[in-house]
Design a protein around this motif. Structure first.
Motif, PDB file in Angstrom:
ATOM      1  N   ALA A  12       0.790  -1.269   0.097  1.00 43.57           N
ATOM      2  CA  ALA A  12       0.014  -0.009  -0.008  1.00 43.57           C
ATOM      3  C   ALA A  12       0.920   1.092   0.094  1.00 43.57           C
ATOM      4  CB  ALA A  12      -1.030   0.008   1.196  1.00 43.57           C
ATOM      5  N   ASP A  13       2.149   1.034  -0.276  1.00 47.04           N
ATOM      6  CA  ASP A  13       3.159   2.101  -0.308  1.00 47.04           C
ATOM      7  C   ASP A  13       3.266   2.855   0.995  1.00 47.04           C
ATOM      8  OD1 ASP A  13       3.841   1.823  -3.082  1.00 47.04           O
ATOM      9  OD2 ASP A  13       1.917   2.959  -3.583  1.00 47.04           O
ATOM     10  N   LEU A  14       3.132   2.207   2.132  1.00 50.18           N
ATOM     11  CA  LEU A  14       3.346   2.765   3.414  1.00 50.18           C
ATOM     12  C   LEU A  14       4.952   2.508   3.646  1.00 50.18           C
ATOM     13  CD1 LEU A  14       0.206   1.484   4.928  1.00 50.18           C
ATOM     14  CD2 LEU A  14       0.737   3.896   4.877  1.00 50.18           C
ATOM     15  N   LYS A  15       5.372   3.381   4.672  1.00 49.82           N
ATOM     16  CA  LYS A  15       6.675   3.108   4.982  1.00 49.82           C
ATOM     17  C   LYS A  15       6.962   2.524   6.173  1.00 49.82           C
ATOM     18  CE  LYS A  15       8.727   7.089   2.513  1.00 49.82           C
ATOM     19  NZ  LYS A  15       9.099   8.428   2.561  1.00 49.82           N
ATOM     20  N   VAL A  16       7.455   1.270   6.232  1.00 50.90           N
ATOM     21  CA  VAL A  16       7.243   0.239   7.464  1.00 50.90           C
ATOM     22  C   VAL A  16       8.808   0.231   8.098  1.00 50.90           C
ATOM     23  CG1 VAL A  16       6.645  -2.007   8.238  1.00 50.90           C
ATOM     24  CG2 VAL A  16       5.365  -1.216   6.147  1.00 50.90           C
ATOM     25  N   LEU A  17       8.777   0.430   9.230  1.00 53.89           N
ATOM     26  CA  LEU A  17      10.019   0.177  10.282  1.00 53.89           C
ATOM     27  C   LEU A  17       9.982  -0.977  10.745  1.00 53.89           C
ATOM     28  CD1 LEU A  17      12.527   1.806  10.887  1.00 53.89           C
ATOM     29  CD2 LEU A  17      11.195   2.286  13.030  1.00 53.89           C
ATOM     30  N   GLY A  18      10.361  -2.095  10.230  1.00 59.87           N
ATOM     31  CA  GLY A  18      10.483  -3.596  10.924  1.00 59.87           C
ATOM     32  C   GLY A  18      11.385  -3.660  11.925  1.00 59.87           C
ATOM     33  N   VAL A  19      10.698  -4.151  13.206  1.00 61.10           N
ATOM     34  CA  VAL A  19      11.398  -4.428  14.388  1.00 61.10           C
ATOM     35  C   VAL A  19      11.611  -5.692  15.066  1.00 61.10           C
ATOM     36  CG1 VAL A  19      11.013  -1.787  15.020  1.00 61.10           C
ATOM     37  CG2 VAL A  19       9.638  -3.520  15.938  1.00 61.10           C
ATOM     38  N   ASN A  20      12.471  -6.059  15.630  1.00 54.22           N
ATOM     39  CA  ASN A  20      12.523  -7.220  16.610  1.00 54.22           C
ATOM     40  C   ASN A  20      12.758  -7.156  17.882  1.00 54.22           C
ATOM     41  OD1 ASN A  20      12.975  -8.768  13.898  1.00 54.22           O
ATOM     42  ND2 ASN A  20      15.231  -8.321  14.134  1.00 54.22           N
ATOM     43  N   TYR A  21      12.364  -7.841  18.717  1.00 53.54           N
ATOM     44  CA  TYR A  21      12.254  -7.540  20.126  1.00 53.54           C
ATOM     45  C   TYR A  21      12.717  -8.869  20.818  1.00 53.54           C
ATOM     46  CZ  TYR A  21       9.707  -6.126  24.403  1.00 53.54           C
ATOM     47  OH  TYR A  21       9.392  -5.859  25.617  1.00 53.54           O
ATOM     48  N   GLY A  22      13.186  -8.536  22.188  1.00 50.05           N
ATOM     49  CA  GLY A  22      13.646  -9.699  22.937  1.00 50.05           C
ATOM     50  C   GLY A  22      14.691  -9.608  23.947  1.00 50.05           C
ATOM     51  N   THR A  23      15.582  -8.443  23.733  1.00 52.03           N
ATOM     52  CA  THR A  23      16.666  -8.032  24.452  1.00 52.03           C
ATOM     53  C   THR A  23      16.755  -6.624  24.788  1.00 52.03           C
ATOM     54  OG1 THR A  23      18.371  -7.659  22.689  1.00 52.03           O
ATOM     55  CG2 THR A  23      17.977 -10.060  23.495  1.00 52.03           C
TER      56      THR A  23
END
Length: 368
Positions: free
Chosen positions: A146-157
């Motif tokens: 959809a042409d959105l700018k996505v900041l992909g994140v990880n998590y756990g530490t």
């Protein structure tokens, strides 16, 4: 209560020689090209995205992201959409008191499984959308399609938290804020290590329940919770199991923990255990050492900017000395720094679950 997206991964609290201060300085996490007026970010997938300027309209789906974004920005005014689980956590905690406007933010941006409501998100016209990178492309691709700018994140530490500081502060045009927060977090860890080094004798055997009321789940070997139990000088009795694990009462009786900590992912309180005769022979129950983990601007038990407060609290639970270890003063100092809010003594009591924990041993040490 909402639940975390996955069991926390088996990784060390800080990888190798990478200190938290260094995390916020990693160029891969974000750089502010002020000469061009643009901001270039690299998310935790290694994907780059560029903004024309500081993000003004932000949507977050991961549960901790709303609180951490607010702590970085010291305002909720740039959040235009948050996950319902984040909204519920804000309503249940002091975050909604400190930033009542966050309770007015639309919170129908995704399903319980974090599948995005693309149409709803598009209507919010966000500059960036923060989304889990660790849950598969199927919850990111619809947003990017959809042409959105996505900041992909990880998590756990804690390392991930430092990286979020860097990415979020850069996106907001405040990279120095992220560096300062990471440096502060690093100093807090060193302080916790110094306190633990002064402890003598065997530390108590601690059992942390991520969930309790509807099926008991513990955090075993390689989890963040095990890391900070060890950090304060105690022992994680569930270390013989790997990661997030379901257990039964028989297993708990066999472990016979000295201390039980109930997390903030369901409604269980110490009284629920004290009132159940099946638990009467567990050492933690006999000695009244069952405690509900505090709930502040975010839950203290999973990784966040408030994790050092958990370390201080747990250290005093494990090794009570008649003082609060400076916890109440640190809550005031941290909340002024992160949120621009000076909590009242009554608010601190609420954060610490003073009523629910009041019948447990040595909890008077946290009194005002």
């Amino acid at each position: 209560m909402d639940s975390p997206p996955e069991a926390l991964p088996r990784r060390t609290l800080l990888k190798g020689a990478v200190a938290l201060g260094g995390v916020a300085l990693l160029p891969a996490c974000g750089s502010d090209d002020s000469s061009a007026g643009a901001i270039v970010l690299e998310d935790q997938r290694g994907k780059k995205l560029s903004l024309d300027g500081p993000a003004q309209r932000i949507v977050t789906l991961p549960m901790p992201a709303a609180s951490i974004m607010i702590a970085v920005d010291q305002t909720a005014e740039h959040l235009v959409g948050i996950h319902d689980a984040s909204w519920a956590a804000a309503k249940q905690s002091i975050l909604g008191t400190m930033f009542p406007q966050v309770l007015e933010v639309p919170h129908d941006v995704g399903t319980q499984d974090f599948a995005p409501n693309v149409e709803g998100i598009l209507a919010l016209e966000p500059d960036i959308v923060v989304q889990w990178a660790s849950q598969g492309d199927e919850i990111i691709q619809p947003l990017e399609n959809a042409d959105l700018k996505v900041l992909g994140v990880n998590y756990g530490t804690i390392e991930d938290v430092g990286t979020w500081f860097s990415m979020f502060s850069t996106a907001l045009g405040q990279p120095e804020r992220g560096r300062a927060m990471a440096t502060r977090l690093d100093a807090d860890r060193l302080a916790a290590e110094a306190v633990a080094a002064k402890q003598t004798g065997r530390g108590p055997r601690v059992l942390y329940f991520l969930r309790f009321s509807e099926g008991m789940e513990v955090q075993g070997a390689g989890t963040f919770n095990e890391e900070y139990v060890r950090l304060v000088g105690a022992e994680n009795v569930s270390s013989e199991v790997e990661g997030l694990a379901k257990v039964d009462l028989e297993q708990v009786l066999d472990w016979d923990p000295d201390v039980i900590v109930l997390g903030n992912f369901d409604a269980a309180m110490p009284g629920d255990i004290y009132g159940d005769r099946r638990w009467r022979d567990v050492a933690a129950v006999k000695d009244k050492r069952v405690y509900r983990a505090p709930l502040g601007g975010y839950r203290w038990d999973p990784p966040s900017h408030e994790s050092p407060l958990m370390w201080t609290w747990l250290s005093q639970i494990a090794f009570p000395d008649g003082t609060d270890g400076g916890l109440r003063d640190k809550i005031v100092d941290d909340y002024k720094y992160f949120y621009g809010h000076t909590p009242t003594q009554s608010e601190i009591d609420t954060i610490l679950w003073k009523d629910a924990n009041g019948g447990s041993a040595d909890y008077d040490q946290f009194s005002a």
